[in-house]
Scaffold this motif. Structure first.
Motif, PDB file in Angstrom:
ATOM      1  N   ALA A 196       0.833  -1.211   0.000  1.00 14.53           N
ATOM      2  CA  ALA A 196       0.000   0.000   0.000  1.00 14.53           C
ATOM      3  C   ALA A 196       0.865   1.258   0.000  1.00 14.53           C
ATOM      4  CB  ALA A 196      -0.934  -0.003   1.205  1.00 14.53           C
ATOM      5  N   ILE A 197       1.965   1.226   0.748  1.00 17.41           N
ATOM      6  CA  ILE A 197       2.887   2.369   0.749  1.00 17.41           C
ATOM      7  C   ILE A 197       3.490   2.558  -0.639  1.00 17.41           C
ATOM      8  CG2 ILE A 197       5.080   3.221   1.665  1.00 17.41           C
ATOM      9  CD1 ILE A 197       4.366   1.862   4.325  1.00 17.41           C
ATOM     10  N   ALA A 198       3.916   1.438  -1.261  1.00 13.30           N
ATOM     11  CA  ALA A 198       4.499   1.515  -2.607  1.00 13.30           C
ATOM     12  C   ALA A 198       3.491   2.035  -3.625  1.00 13.30           C
ATOM     13  CB  ALA A 198       5.007   0.130  -3.021  1.00 13.30           C
ATOM     14  N   ASP A 199       2.201   1.694  -3.427  1.00 19.78           N
ATOM     15  CA  ASP A 199       1.155   2.139  -4.353  1.00 19.78           C
ATOM     16  C   ASP A 199       0.672   3.560  -4.067  1.00 19.78           C
ATOM     17  OD1 ASP A 199       1.295  -0.359  -5.482  1.00 19.78           O
ATOM     18  OD2 ASP A 199      -0.477  -1.147  -4.449  1.00 19.78           O
ATOM     19  N   GLY A 200       1.142   4.123  -2.977  1.00 22.08           N
ATOM     20  CA  GLY A 200       0.692   5.471  -2.608  1.00 22.08           C
ATOM     21  C   GLY A 200      -0.702   5.489  -2.011  1.00 22.08           C
ATOM     22  N   ASP A 201      -1.204   4.335  -1.599  1.00 17.72           N
ATOM     23  CA  ASP A 201      -2.539   4.252  -0.986  1.00 17.72           C
ATOM     24  C   ASP A 201      -2.391   4.547   0.508  1.00 17.72           C
ATOM     25  OD1 ASP A 201      -5.051   3.655  -0.076  1.00 17.72           O
ATOM     26  OD2 ASP A 201      -5.240   1.780  -1.200  1.00 17.72           O
ATOM     27  N   VAL A 202      -2.351   5.829   0.835  1.00 20.68           N
ATOM     28  CA  VAL A 202      -2.057   6.258   2.201  1.00 20.68           C
ATOM     29  C   VAL A 202      -3.113   5.782   3.189  1.00 20.68           C
ATOM     30  CG1 VAL A 202      -1.701   8.268   3.691  1.00 20.68           C
ATOM     31  CG2 VAL A 202      -0.764   8.259   1.374  1.00 20.68           C
ATOM     32  N   ALA A 203      -4.375   5.851   2.802  1.00 18.76           N
ATOM     33  CA  ALA A 203      -5.444   5.462   3.725  1.00 18.76           C
ATOM     34  C   ALA A 203      -5.327   3.989   4.117  1.00 18.76           C
ATOM     35  CB  ALA A 203      -6.801   5.740   3.096  1.00 18.76           C
ATOM     36  N   ARG A 204      -5.142   3.122   3.116  1.00 16.62           N
ATOM     37  CA  ARG A 204      -5.037   1.692   3.419  1.00 16.62           C
ATOM     38  C   ARG A 204      -3.748   1.399   4.183  1.00 16.62           C
ATOM     39  NH1 ARG A 204      -6.589  -3.283   3.107  1.00 16.62           N
ATOM     40  NH2 ARG A 204      -5.257  -4.988   2.378  1.00 16.62           N
ATOM     41  N   ALA A 205      -2.668   2.051   3.799  1.00 21.97           N
ATOM     42  CA  ALA A 205      -1.406   1.837   4.517  1.00 21.97           C
ATOM     43  C   ALA A 205      -1.552   2.218   5.987  1.00 21.97           C
ATOM     44  CB  ALA A 205      -0.292   2.644   3.859  1.00 21.97           C
ATOM     45  N   GLY A 206      -2.271   3.298   6.239  1.00 23.54           N
ATOM     46  CA  GLY A 206      -2.475   3.731   7.623  1.00 23.54           C
ATOM     47  C   GLY A 206      -3.294   2.731   8.415  1.00 23.54           C
ATOM     48  N   LEU A 207      -4.349   2.207   7.797  1.00 22.33           N
ATOM     49  CA  LEU A 207      -5.164   1.203   8.475  1.00 22.33           C
ATOM     50  C   LEU A 207      -4.331  -0.027   8.815  1.00 22.33           C
ATOM     51  CD1 LEU A 207      -8.491   1.311   6.427  1.00 22.33           C
ATOM     52  CD2 LEU A 207      -8.199   1.927   8.831  1.00 22.33           C
ATOM     53  N   LEU A 208      -3.529  -0.475   7.855  1.00 23.25           N
ATOM     54  CA  LEU A 208      -2.694  -1.646   8.093  1.00 23.25           C
ATOM     55  C   LEU A 208      -1.633  -1.375   9.151  1.00 23.25           C
ATOM     56  CD1 LEU A 208      -2.507  -2.728   4.385  1.00 23.25           C
ATOM     57  CD2 LEU A 208      -3.261  -4.239   6.245  1.00 23.25           C
ATOM     58  N   ALA A 209      -1.098  -0.154   9.154  1.00 20.83           N
ATOM     59  CA  ALA A 209      -0.116   0.203  10.176  1.00 20.83           C
ATOM     60  C   ALA A 209      -0.742   0.137  11.565  1.00 20.83           C
ATOM     61  CB  ALA A 209       0.434   1.602   9.910  1.00 20.83           C
ATOM     62  N   GLY A 210      -1.985   0.600  11.679  1.00 20.92           N
ATOM     63  CA  GLY A 210      -2.665   0.525  12.967  1.00 20.92           C
ATOM     64  C   GLY A 210      -2.915  -0.906  13.400  1.00 20.92           C
ATOM     65  N   ALA A 211      -3.300  -1.753  12.438  1.00 22.23           N
ATOM     66  CA  ALA A 211      -3.537  -3.161  12.751  1.00 22.23           C
ATOM     67  C   ALA A 211      -2.246  -3.850  13.182  1.00 22.23           C
ATOM     68  CB  ALA A 211      -4.143  -3.868  11.541  1.00 22.23           C
ATOM     69  N   VAL A 212      -1.156  -3.577  12.461  1.00 24.49           N
ATOM     70  CA  VAL A 212       0.138  -4.163  12.814  1.00 24.49           C
ATOM     71  C   VAL A 212       0.548  -3.724  14.216  1.00 24.49           C
ATOM     72  CG1 VAL A 212       2.610  -4.100  12.297  1.00 24.49           C
ATOM     73  CG2 VAL A 212       0.953  -4.501  10.461  1.00 24.49           C
ATOM     74  N   ALA A 213       0.355  -2.446  14.517  1.00 25.02           N
ATOM     75  CA  ALA A 213       0.715  -1.950  15.849  1.00 25.02           C
ATOM     76  C   ALA A 213      -0.063  -2.686  16.936  1.00 25.02           C
ATOM     77  CB  ALA A 213       0.452  -0.443  15.931  1.00 25.02           C
ATOM     78  N   ALA A 214      -1.350  -2.936  16.698  1.00 24.00           N
ATOM     79  CA  ALA A 214      -2.169  -3.659  17.683  1.00 24.00           C
ATOM     80  C   ALA A 214      -1.656  -5.077  17.878  1.00 24.00           C
ATOM     81  CB  ALA A 214      -3.624  -3.674  17.229  1.00 24.00           C
ATOM     82  N   MET A 215      -1.301  -5.750  16.779  1.00 26.96           N
ATOM     83  CA  MET A 215      -0.788  -7.116  16.879  1.00 26.96           C
ATOM     84  C   MET A 215       0.545  -7.140  17.631  1.00 26.96           C
ATOM     85  SD  MET A 215      -1.553  -8.583  13.043  1.00 26.96           S
ATOM     86  CE  MET A 215      -2.889  -7.908  12.068  1.00 26.96           C
ATOM     87  N   LEU A 216       1.413  -6.197  17.330  1.00 27.99           N
ATOM     88  CA  LEU A 216       2.717  -6.144  17.989  1.00 27.99           C
ATOM     89  C   LEU A 216       2.567  -5.870  19.476  1.00 27.99           C
ATOM     90  CD1 LEU A 216       4.808  -4.139  15.362  1.00 27.99           C
ATOM     91  CD2 LEU A 216       4.798  -6.613  15.745  1.00 27.99           C
ATOM     92  N   ASP A 217       1.577  -5.051  19.844  1.00 31.97           N
ATOM     93  CA  ASP A 217       1.338  -4.785  21.268  1.00 31.97           C
ATOM     94  C   ASP A 217       0.901  -6.057  21.988  1.00 31.97           C
ATOM     95  OD1 ASP A 217       2.037  -2.128  21.097  1.00 31.97           O
ATOM     96  OD2 ASP A 217      -0.019  -1.417  20.797  1.00 31.97           O
ATOM     97  N   VAL A 218       0.049  -6.851  21.338  1.00 31.18           N
ATOM     98  CA  VAL A 218      -0.390  -8.110  21.950  1.00 31.18           C
ATOM     99  C   VAL A 218       0.793  -9.065  22.122  1.00 31.18           C
ATOM    100  CG1 VAL A 218      -1.783 -10.194  21.589  1.00 31.18           C
ATOM    101  CG2 VAL A 218      -2.772  -7.934  21.128  1.00 31.18           C
ATOM    102  N   PHE A 219       1.649  -9.145  21.122  1.00 33.61           N
ATOM    103  CA  PHE A 219       2.833 -10.005  21.214  1.00 33.61           C
ATOM    104  C   PHE A 219       3.901  -9.425  22.145  1.00 33.61           C
ATOM    105  CE2 PHE A 219       2.161 -12.061  16.774  1.00 33.61           C
ATOM    106  CZ  PHE A 219       1.355 -13.034  17.344  1.00 33.61           C
ATOM    107  N   GLY A 220       3.800  -8.128  22.440  1.00 30.27           N
ATOM    108  CA  GLY A 220       4.791  -7.504  23.303  1.00 30.27           C
ATOM    109  C   GLY A 220       6.112  -7.241  22.616  1.00 30.27           C
ATOM    110  N   ILE A 221       6.072  -7.004  21.282  1.00 29.38           N
ATOM    111  CA  ILE A 221       7.334  -6.789  20.551  1.00 29.38           C
ATOM    112  C   ILE A 221       7.312  -5.498  19.731  1.00 29.38           C
ATOM    113  CG2 ILE A 221       8.029  -9.211  20.438  1.00 29.38           C
ATOM    114  CD1 ILE A 221       6.801  -9.362  17.635  1.00 29.38           C
ATOM    115  N   HIS A 222       6.416  -4.565  20.068  1.00 28.20           N
ATOM    116  CA  HIS A 222       6.410  -3.304  19.326  1.00 28.20           C
ATOM    117  C   HIS A 222       7.695  -2.546  19.637  1.00 28.20           C
ATOM    118  CE1 HIS A 222       5.303   0.465  17.545  1.00 28.20           C
ATOM    119  NE2 HIS A 222       4.142  -0.025  17.149  1.00 28.20           N
ATOM    120  N   PRO A 223       8.442  -2.121  18.617  1.00 29.67           N
ATOM    121  CA  PRO A 223       9.747  -1.500  18.884  1.00 29.67           C
ATOM    122  C   PRO A 223       9.667  -0.203  19.670  1.00 29.67           C
ATOM    123  CG  PRO A 223       9.115  -1.244  16.566  1.00 29.67           C
ATOM    124  CD  PRO A 223       8.154  -2.220  17.172  1.00 29.67           C
TER     125      PRO A 223
END
Length: 481
Positions: free
Chosen positions: A385-412
């Motif tokens: 999505a970042i490569a395609d310039g789809d900022v809205a979708r990239a942002g949604l995915l970034a938020g989802a990834v952040a939530a998953m990383l918080d659950v795993f306890g490995i968010h940098p």
């Protein structure tokens, strides 16, 4: 609540229904602080930390009690060998345990009781068992008190064994027992043992048995009945079996669900101090990125065995592979920082299909392999999505990834990882010195003194440090050489 958990007691996957709406109570057996913790020990801490984070992510209030066994036969033996007081020996390794928690980003328990602080509760439980006919004082005057396993028809229900088929422990002291399988609730003081390692009781000076300690502490802080009791699978018998028997025989409901994680092995054998095949947390996290070590321990399903092979670092599932996974995660997080900072990535993660897969996996008995696959699927989609310039979708995915990383306890960017880095034995002094240089660099940038700012960055780079500017401030890491 949609969570399903494998209950060791029923040997089946069950719908998890908390005892109290909106709240979950968990007890898991902490370490006997006799020596330095290794990966086999700390896997349990990581497993239950992930469970806790998932429950909290689902909006539940979670109370975690994890005891410290600071009086035990092994502690007395090891401290005598070392020529130090038993309590000093125990405290040294209790501190190492806390260091290991912190090194792998585990949240501290809600409360962490020490066995030596709960002797009155243990005496009370022992007396209740005697009065109910399930325990007896040894007739030999030793001061020992035993649980009578044949007085309790349910004995063996957790491990699925029958009393008549059980063998007594090879190192069990047979003195004063009605049956060799009876286990000690209270151990009378023996000649040659430190007097400080004993307490007065109705049966003479002595100290508690290991199993009694956990039952008394769990009951004090979580009540007669609580939600989940956990620990390593090696504790299922006899430790957890005995806990359940003595607590239930005393009229307590005790744990409603039992969870056990599998071993970490080396060359196919259980990692243990007695076998000498251990990988100490303090040593492994000096060689590998601590987040990678945590990822290595959480990525397989908690009920599957993990083989640790330090000489085979390039194999799939190894620590080297875990470091590559962490690098992929960090690369995406850094690329997506601007999107999250602009508020684009703050939308509900549940609207992202990869997050839905992740959540379904976590609700299915903490199926972390499938959840990890969903995480990296989201990272791949986010990069595209970042490569395609789809900022809205990239942002949604970034938020989802952040939530998953918080659950795993490995968010940098999580505070527990501040100042940690791969392949280094960092101290607060080193972190403070680097932080001071980064503050000087920040002031130079504010003054638009780009030459000074670049000079500081180059100096740190020459020392092997990589500086990454993020919306929450600069982060640094030490490159391997």
């Amino acid at each position: 609540m949609t969570l399903k958990l494998y209950d060791t007691a029923t040997r089946s996957v069950r719908d998890f229904v908390p005892l109290r709406d909106g709240a979950v109570s968990i007890y898991h057996c902490g370490l006997t602080v006799q020596a330095s913790p290794h990966l086999g020990h700390i896997r349990k801490e990581v497993v239950f930390d992930v469970l806790r984070r998932w429950l909290e992510h689902k909006g539940l209030e979670v109370t975690v009690v994890a005891n410290v066994t600071d009086i035990d036969d092994k502690i007395l033996a090891k401290s005598a060998e070392a020529g130090v007081e038993w309590f000093a020996h125990a405290y040294r390794y209790e501190r190492e345990l806390h260091d290991a928690y912190a090194a792998l980003g585990c949240k501290p328990p809600t409360y962490e009781p020490r066995a030596t602080g709960h002797i009155p509760e243990m005496l009370e439980l022992t007396q209740a068992l005697i009065e109910r006919g399930h325990a007896y004082a040894a007739p030999d005057g030793s001061g020992d008190v035993y649980f009578d396993v044949k007085s309790w028809p349910r004995y063996g229900e957790l491990s699925g064994q029958k009393v008549d088929e059980m063998e007594p422990a090879a190192d069990a002291d047979p003195r004063g027992k009605r049956d060799p399988r009876d286990f000690a609730l209270w151990k009378g003081h023996k000649e040659g043992e430190a007097l400080t390692a004993s307490w007065p009781s109705p049966w003479g000076r002595g100290r508690p048995g290991w199993h009694l300690e956990c039952s008394a502490m769990a009951g004090k802080y979580l009540g007669d009945t609580f939600d989940i009791h956990g620990g390593g699978v090696d504790l299922r018998f006899p430790h957890h079996e005995n806990e359940l028997a003595q607590s239930a025989a005393a009229g307590k409901g005790f744990a409603r669900y039992w969870m056990h994680n599998a071993w970490v092995t080396m060359a196919g054998e259980k990692m243990s101090k007695s076998l000498g095949n251990t990988a100490l947390v303090s040593e492994v996290t000096r060689t590998y990125d601590p987040r990678a070590v945590r990822f290595f321990l959480l990525a397989p399903h908690y009920r599957s065995t993990i083989e640790f092979s330090p000489a085979d670092d390039e194999t799939r599932g190894s620590l080297a592979e875990a470091e590559k996974a962490i690098q992929r995660i960090d690369s995406f997080v850094e690329r997506s920082h601007a999107l999250v900072a602009d508020g684009v990535g703050t939308a509900d993660a549940a609207t992202v299909e990869q997050y839905a897969v992740f959540a379904a996996a976590m609700d299915d008995d903490l199926s972390t392999p499938a959840a990890v696959a969903a995480l990296f699927d989201a990272i791949r989609a986010g990069n595209q999505a970042i490569a395609d310039g789809d900022v809205a979708r990239a942002g949604l995915l970034a938020g989802a990834v952040a939530a998953m990383l918080d659950v795993f306890g490995i968010h940098p960017d999580a505070p527990e990882w501040a100042g940690q880095s791969a392949g280094s034995d960092l101290t607060p002094v080193v972190d403070g010195l680097v932080g001071a240089l980064l503050q000087q660099r920040a002031k130079a940038r504010e003054a638009k003194d780009w030459a000074a700012a670049d000079a500081i960055r180059d100096t740190l780079a020459d020392l092997g440090l990589t500086i990454t500017d993020t919306p929450t401030g600069p982060r640094w890491s030490l490159e391997k050489r």
